[in-house]
Motif scaffolding. Structure first.
Motif, PDB file in Angstrom:
ATOM      1  N   GLU A 190      -8.997  -2.520  -5.448  1.00 57.42           N
ATOM      2  CA  GLU A 190      -9.609  -1.402  -4.724  1.00 57.42           C
ATOM      3  C   GLU A 190     -11.101  -1.326  -5.043  1.00 57.42           C
ATOM      4  O   GLU A 190     -11.530  -1.710  -6.136  1.00 57.42           O
ATOM      5  CB  GLU A 190      -8.974  -0.060  -5.103  1.00 57.42           C
ATOM      6  N   SER A 191     -11.868  -0.781  -4.113  1.00 57.02           N
ATOM      7  CA  SER A 191     -13.248  -0.396  -4.365  1.00 57.02           C
ATOM      8  C   SER A 191     -13.287   1.112  -4.577  1.00 57.02           C
ATOM      9  O   SER A 191     -12.837   1.860  -3.703  1.00 57.02           O
ATOM     10  CB  SER A 191     -14.150  -0.758  -3.185  1.00 57.02           C
ATOM     11  N   PRO A 192     -13.806   1.583  -5.711  1.00 53.12           N
ATOM     12  CA  PRO A 192     -13.845   3.036  -5.924  1.00 53.12           C
ATOM     13  C   PRO A 192     -14.684   3.766  -4.887  1.00 53.12           C
ATOM     14  O   PRO A 192     -14.397   4.917  -4.551  1.00 53.12           O
ATOM     15  CB  PRO A 192     -14.428   3.184  -7.327  1.00 53.12           C
ATOM     16  N   VAL A 193     -15.721   3.106  -4.351  1.00 54.66           N
ATOM     17  CA  VAL A 193     -16.562   3.752  -3.343  1.00 54.66           C
ATOM     18  C   VAL A 193     -15.806   3.854  -2.023  1.00 54.66           C
ATOM     19  O   VAL A 193     -15.831   4.898  -1.356  1.00 54.66           O
ATOM     20  CB  VAL A 193     -17.890   2.983  -3.173  1.00 54.66           C
ATOM     21  N   ASP A 194     -15.102   2.812  -1.638  1.00 50.96           N
ATOM     22  CA  ASP A 194     -14.269   2.871  -0.437  1.00 50.96           C
ATOM     23  C   ASP A 194     -13.152   3.885  -0.600  1.00 50.96           C
ATOM     24  O   ASP A 194     -12.827   4.637   0.325  1.00 50.96           O
ATOM     25  CB  ASP A 194     -13.698   1.483  -0.138  1.00 50.96           C
ATOM     26  N   ARG A 203       0.854  -1.192   0.000  1.00 48.48           N
ATOM     27  CA  ARG A 203       0.000   0.000   0.000  1.00 48.48           C
ATOM     28  C   ARG A 203       0.889   1.240   0.000  1.00 48.48           C
ATOM     29  O   ARG A 203       1.769   1.366   0.850  1.00 48.48           O
ATOM     30  CB  ARG A 203      -0.934  -0.008   1.211  1.00 48.48           C
ATOM     31  N   TYR A 204       0.609   2.136  -0.945  1.00 56.26           N
ATOM     32  CA  TYR A 204       1.452   3.313  -1.113  1.00 56.26           C
ATOM     33  C   TYR A 204       0.598   4.574  -1.233  1.00 56.26           C
ATOM     34  O   TYR A 204      -0.509   4.528  -1.777  1.00 56.26           O
ATOM     35  CB  TYR A 204       2.296   3.191  -2.389  1.00 56.26           C
ATOM     36  N   GLU A 205       1.157   5.677  -0.728  1.00 52.63           N
ATOM     37  CA  GLU A 205       0.558   6.960  -1.082  1.00 52.63           C
ATOM     38  C   GLU A 205       0.671   7.081  -2.598  1.00 52.63           C
ATOM     39  O   GLU A 205       1.763   6.969  -3.158  1.00 52.63           O
ATOM     40  CB  GLU A 205       1.275   8.116  -0.401  1.00 52.63           C
ATOM     41  N   THR A 206      -0.471   7.314  -3.248  1.00 53.18           N
ATOM     42  CA  THR A 206      -0.513   7.254  -4.705  1.00 53.18           C
ATOM     43  C   THR A 206      -1.262   8.450  -5.265  1.00 53.18           C
ATOM     44  O   THR A 206      -2.325   8.818  -4.761  1.00 53.18           O
ATOM     45  CB  THR A 206      -1.198   5.951  -5.170  1.00 53.18           C
ATOM     46  N   LEU A 207      -0.690   9.039  -6.294  1.00 51.90           N
ATOM     47  CA  LEU A 207      -1.349  10.101  -7.047  1.00 51.90           C
ATOM     48  C   LEU A 207      -1.989   9.474  -8.275  1.00 51.90           C
ATOM     49  O   LEU A 207      -1.307   8.868  -9.109  1.00 51.90           O
ATOM     50  CB  LEU A 207      -0.346  11.172  -7.449  1.00 51.90           C
ATOM     51  N   GLY A 252       5.983   8.719  -2.775  1.00 46.53           N
ATOM     52  CA  GLY A 252       4.774   8.052  -3.229  1.00 46.53           C
ATOM     53  C   GLY A 252       4.912   7.608  -4.671  1.00 46.53           C
ATOM     54  O   GLY A 252       5.989   7.696  -5.271  1.00 46.53           O
ATOM     55  N   LEU A 253       3.802   7.129  -5.224  1.00 49.51           N
ATOM     56  CA  LEU A 253       3.767   6.671  -6.606  1.00 49.51           C
ATOM     57  C   LEU A 253       2.860   7.573  -7.435  1.00 49.51           C
ATOM     58  O   LEU A 253       1.841   8.055  -6.950  1.00 49.51           O
ATOM     59  CB  LEU A 253       3.254   5.235  -6.677  1.00 49.51           C
ATOM     60  N   LEU A 254       3.236   7.775  -8.682  1.00 49.53           N
ATOM     61  CA  LEU A 254       2.430   8.514  -9.648  1.00 49.53           C
ATOM     62  C   LEU A 254       2.045   7.547 -10.762  1.00 49.53           C
ATOM     63  O   LEU A 254       2.914   6.995 -11.440  1.00 49.53           O
ATOM     64  CB  LEU A 254       3.217   9.692 -10.222  1.00 49.53           C
ATOM     65  N   PRO A 275      -3.773   7.842   0.404  1.00 51.55           N
ATOM     66  CA  PRO A 275      -2.600   7.539   1.221  1.00 51.55           C
ATOM     67  C   PRO A 275      -2.204   6.072   1.247  1.00 51.55           C
ATOM     68  O   PRO A 275      -1.081   5.751   1.666  1.00 51.55           O
ATOM     69  CB  PRO A 275      -3.023   8.004   2.619  1.00 51.55           C
ATOM     70  N   ASP A 276      -3.088   5.172   0.792  1.00 51.06           N
ATOM     71  CA  ASP A 276      -2.830   3.742   0.993  1.00 51.06           C
ATOM     72  C   ASP A 276      -3.416   2.905  -0.135  1.00 51.06           C
ATOM     73  O   ASP A 276      -4.088   1.911   0.108  1.00 51.06           O
ATOM     74  CB  ASP A 276      -3.405   3.289   2.331  1.00 51.06           C
ATOM     75  N   PHE A 277      -3.160   3.297  -1.373  1.00 54.59           N
ATOM     76  CA  PHE A 277      -3.694   2.553  -2.512  1.00 54.59           C
ATOM     77  C   PHE A 277      -3.051   1.178  -2.559  1.00 54.59           C
ATOM     78  O   PHE A 277      -1.837   1.034  -2.405  1.00 54.59           O
ATOM     79  CB  PHE A 277      -3.432   3.311  -3.815  1.00 54.59           C
ATOM     80  N   ASN A 278      -3.865   0.147  -2.817  1.00 57.26           N
ATOM     81  CA  ASN A 278      -3.411  -1.231  -2.705  1.00 57.26           C
ATOM     82  C   ASN A 278      -2.841  -1.756  -4.024  1.00 57.26           C
ATOM     83  O   ASN A 278      -3.580  -2.212  -4.895  1.00 57.26           O
ATOM     84  CB  ASN A 278      -4.570  -2.126  -2.242  1.00 57.26           C
ATOM     85  N   MET A 279      -1.526  -1.697  -4.159  1.00 58.45           N
ATOM     86  CA  MET A 279      -0.820  -2.334  -5.270  1.00 58.45           C
ATOM     87  C   MET A 279      -0.546  -3.774  -4.840  1.00 58.45           C
ATOM     88  O   MET A 279       0.408  -4.055  -4.115  1.00 58.45           O
ATOM     89  CB  MET A 279       0.485  -1.599  -5.582  1.00 58.45           C
ATOM     90  N   SER A 280      -1.401  -4.697  -5.272  1.00 63.19           N
ATOM     91  CA  SER A 280      -1.433  -6.021  -4.656  1.00 63.19           C
ATOM     92  C   SER A 280      -0.336  -6.960  -5.134  1.00 63.19           C
ATOM     93  O   SER A 280       0.082  -7.859  -4.390  1.00 63.19           O
ATOM     94  CB  SER A 280      -2.803  -6.669  -4.883  1.00 63.19           C
ATOM     95  N   SER A 281       0.156  -6.801  -6.369  1.00 63.54           N
ATOM     96  CA  SER A 281       1.222  -7.666  -6.862  1.00 63.54           C
ATOM     97  C   SER A 281       1.885  -7.023  -8.070  1.00 63.54           C
ATOM     98  O   SER A 281       1.242  -6.262  -8.797  1.00 63.54           O
ATOM     99  CB  SER A 281       0.672  -9.056  -7.230  1.00 63.54           C
ATOM    100  N   PRO A 282       3.159  -7.322  -8.314  1.00 65.75           N
ATOM    101  CA  PRO A 282       3.822  -6.796  -9.516  1.00 65.75           C
ATOM    102  C   PRO A 282       3.189  -7.378 -10.778  1.00 65.75           C
ATOM    103  O   PRO A 282       2.652  -8.472 -10.767  1.00 65.75           O
ATOM    104  CB  PRO A 282       5.265  -7.265  -9.363  1.00 65.75           C
TER     105      PRO A 282
END
Length: 290
Positions: free
Chosen positions: A241-245, A54-58, A195-197, A279-286
């Motif tokens: 991710e859930s867009p609503v969450d 999980r990363y801060e993501t733009l 973070g990640l862009l 702040p915590d977007f879930n990048m679940s696997s490469p």
């Protein structure tokens, strides 16, 4: 119409994409799009190995458009009342009136929008929870779906509106989102410590309709931001991710502007979106996607 451009180099992670929707081709600058592609490819001189997590993501407007269009397609009052979507509540109720996004956040559709106007009346070829052939010819008017962070409307036909004693709020083929932010995406990058862009999303699929959990891939460039600057490129990821969450976890939005979604550009091109900081977007696997 719209234009999409992809550019590649021979470096690891060396691929990027830009796209723009327009109703006036004289307002579209191909040299400007080319310049943005070249800028992004210059960021690939350094590759950084970043693991899943999980990363801060733009997230730029294109990625947000793809997520919120999917949420919009599922935001039907009938399905929510039957307890089958993320907009449902127990006892045959819906989440209308619930705060699901930050204060100042809005999402609406307007068939008469000056830049994103669409057909201002219904033409349905088949009936579903989204639309009805018995509503054909019904005038469409501007509708607020989220107002100041609160869910204020779900799409519904005249028949379902009569059943629920609610206003008729048909589906409209554009989506205008405003988070109240004043910064550009570049200014958001400048205020990011680490973070990640993301460039854009691809291959989005639904995993769990009850909470609208989606999975998909990043595509054509994920960049590492350190000390307010883009310092390199990283691998693409599969995300969950859930867009609503995600709306409830936004910490910053950019100024809103016309945006071309990547996944849905073959149909739903008329969108206006901000970039978002999560702040915590879930990048679940490469991912090996390019």
């Amino acid at each position: 119409g719209y234009v999409e451009m992809t550019a590649k180099n021979d470096r690891r992670g060396g691929s990027s994409w830009v796209g723009q929707h327009t109703r006036d081709w004289t307002a579209l600058s191909v040299p400007a799009l080319d310049g943005e592609l070249r800028r992004r490819l210059s960021w690939t001189e350094r590759y950084v190995d970043v693991p899943a997590g999980r990363y801060e993501t733009l997230l730029p407007g294109s990625a947000i458009a793809d997520l919120l269009i999917y949420a919009f397609w599922t935001a039907t009052a009938r399905d929510a009342g039957e307890g089958r979507t993320v907009f449902s509540k127990p006892g045959g109720q819906t989440r209308l009136g619930e705060v699901i996004a930050p204060e100042g956040f809005s999402m609406r559709s307007d068939p008469h929008h000056s830049m994103l106007g669409v057909q201002p009346f219904i033409t349905a070829s088949a009936s579903s929870s989204v639309s009805s052939v018995f509503d054909n010819g019904l005038d469409l008017t501007a509708t607020d779906w989220i107002t100041d962070g609160k869910l204020t409307a779900l799409t519904q036909t005249r028949a379902n509106a009569a059943k629920t004693q609610a206003p008729v709020t048909p589906f409209i083929d554009n989506l205008i989102v405003d988070g109240g932010g004043a910064k550009t995406l570049d200014e958001m990058v400048a205020s990011t410590e680490r973070g990640l862009l993301v460039t854009c999303f691809w291959y989005i699929r639904e995993v769990d309709p009850e909470n609208l959990l989606l999975t998909g891939l990043t595509r054509d460039g994920v960049y590492l931001v350190e000390g307010g600057e883009v310092t390199g490129t990283v691998t693409n990821f599969r995300w969950n991710e859930s867009p609503v969450d995600l709306l409830g976890r936004i910490t910053e939005t950019s100024v809103s502007g016309p945006t071309l979604p990547r996944e849905w550009s073959d149909y739903f091109t008329r969108t206006q979106m901000p970039a978002l900081r999560v702040p915590d977007f879930n990048m679940s696997s490469p991912s090996q996607a390019s």
